[in-house]
Design a protein around this motif. Structure first.
Motif, PDB file in Angstrom:
ATOM      1  N   ASN A   3     -13.388  46.403  -3.998  1.00  0.00           N
ATOM      2  CA  ASN A   3     -11.713  46.503  -4.533  1.00  0.00           C
ATOM      3  C   ASN A   3     -11.501  47.949  -4.365  1.00  0.00           C
ATOM      4  O   ASN A   3     -10.162  48.214  -4.199  1.00  0.00           O
ATOM      5  N   ILE A   4     -12.251  48.838  -4.450  1.00  0.00           N
ATOM      6  CA  ILE A   4     -11.681  50.115  -4.109  1.00  0.00           C
ATOM      7  C   ILE A   4     -11.761  50.670  -2.687  1.00  0.00           C
ATOM      8  O   ILE A   4     -12.455  50.127  -2.033  1.00  0.00           O
ATOM      9  N   LYS A   5     -10.887  51.314  -2.682  1.00  0.00           N
ATOM     10  CA  LYS A   5     -10.135  51.747  -1.112  1.00  0.00           C
ATOM     11  C   LYS A   5     -11.623  52.412  -0.447  1.00  0.00           C
ATOM     12  O   LYS A   5     -11.800  52.036   0.818  1.00  0.00           O
ATOM     13  N   SER A   6     -12.321  53.426  -1.110  1.00  0.00           N
ATOM     14  CA  SER A   6     -13.469  54.085  -0.303  1.00  0.00           C
ATOM     15  C   SER A   6     -14.499  52.866  -0.006  1.00  0.00           C
ATOM     16  O   SER A   6     -15.082  53.113   0.874  1.00  0.00           O
ATOM     17  N   ALA A   7     -14.828  52.137  -1.015  1.00  0.00           N
ATOM     18  CA  ALA A   7     -15.579  51.176  -0.713  1.00  0.00           C
ATOM     19  C   ALA A   7     -15.448  50.112   0.265  1.00  0.00           C
ATOM     20  O   ALA A   7     -16.245  49.737   1.042  1.00  0.00           O
ATOM     21  N   LYS A   8     -14.224  49.783   0.533  1.00  0.00           N
ATOM     22  CA  LYS A   8     -13.540  49.001   1.528  1.00  0.00           C
ATOM     23  C   LYS A   8     -13.785  49.814   2.950  1.00  0.00           C
ATOM     24  O   LYS A   8     -14.365  49.257   4.002  1.00  0.00           O
ATOM     25  N   LYS A   9     -13.567  50.956   2.983  1.00  0.00           N
ATOM     26  CA  LYS A   9     -13.934  52.002   4.049  1.00  0.00           C
ATOM     27  C   LYS A   9     -15.376  51.942   4.344  1.00  0.00           C
ATOM     28  O   LYS A   9     -15.569  51.548   5.559  1.00  0.00           O
ATOM     29  N   ARG A  10     -16.174  52.170   3.489  1.00  0.00           N
ATOM     30  CA  ARG A  10     -17.501  52.027   3.599  1.00  0.00           C
ATOM     31  C   ARG A  10     -18.203  50.907   4.211  1.00  0.00           C
ATOM     32  O   ARG A  10     -18.847  50.786   5.063  1.00  0.00           O
ATOM     33  N   ALA A  11     -17.436  49.746   3.889  1.00  0.00           N
ATOM     34  CA  ALA A  11     -17.938  48.240   4.256  1.00  0.00           C
ATOM     35  C   ALA A  11     -17.523  48.265   5.749  1.00  0.00           C
ATOM     36  O   ALA A  11     -18.292  47.683   6.598  1.00  0.00           O
ATOM     37  N   LYS A  12     -16.426  48.944   6.139  1.00  0.00           N
ATOM     38  CA  LYS A  12     -16.070  48.653   7.317  1.00  0.00           C
ATOM     39  C   LYS A  12     -16.803  49.652   8.466  1.00  0.00           C
ATOM     40  O   LYS A  12     -17.190  49.372   9.576  1.00  0.00           O
ATOM     41  N   GLN A  13     -17.142  50.831   7.741  1.00  0.00           N
ATOM     42  CA  GLN A  13     -17.919  51.563   8.754  1.00  0.00           C
ATOM     43  C   GLN A  13     -19.461  51.158   8.688  1.00  0.00           C
ATOM     44  O   GLN A  13     -20.163  51.300   9.882  1.00  0.00           O
TER      45      GLN A  13
END
Length: 90
Positions: A3-13
């Protein structure tokens, strides 16, 4: 799902890195298999040429941490020893 923006980015990375690592690992394995195939066919010249292209890959991916440095060194050492043995036998 995150749900958190940084966690979404991490998932994509993570997805991108996993694909890149899998591709590079496959490229490395293919290069090593080409050397082994030439060795099994008792073709020293082809084995040496294949080893010349596999060696920089082993060095590069060993230094980057895709595979352990000692594993890269072990592969290089064993393949080189088999090539030298094939040359002296012929």
């Amino acid at each position: 799902m995150a749900n958190i923006k940084s966690a979404k980015k991490r998932a994509k990375q993570t997805i991108v890195r996993n694909m890149r690592n899998a591709s590079q690992r496959s490229m490395l394995r293919t290069a090593v298999k080409k050397v082994l195939k030439a060795l099994n066919a008792n073709d020293a010249a082809a084995a040496e040429a294949a080893f010349a292209s596999a060696q920089p890959l082993l060095d590069r991916f060993g230094s980057r941490g895709l595979i352990h440095k000692n594993k890269a060194a072990r592969h290089k050492s064993r393949l080189n020893a088999r090539i030298k043995a094939l040359k002296t036998a012929a």
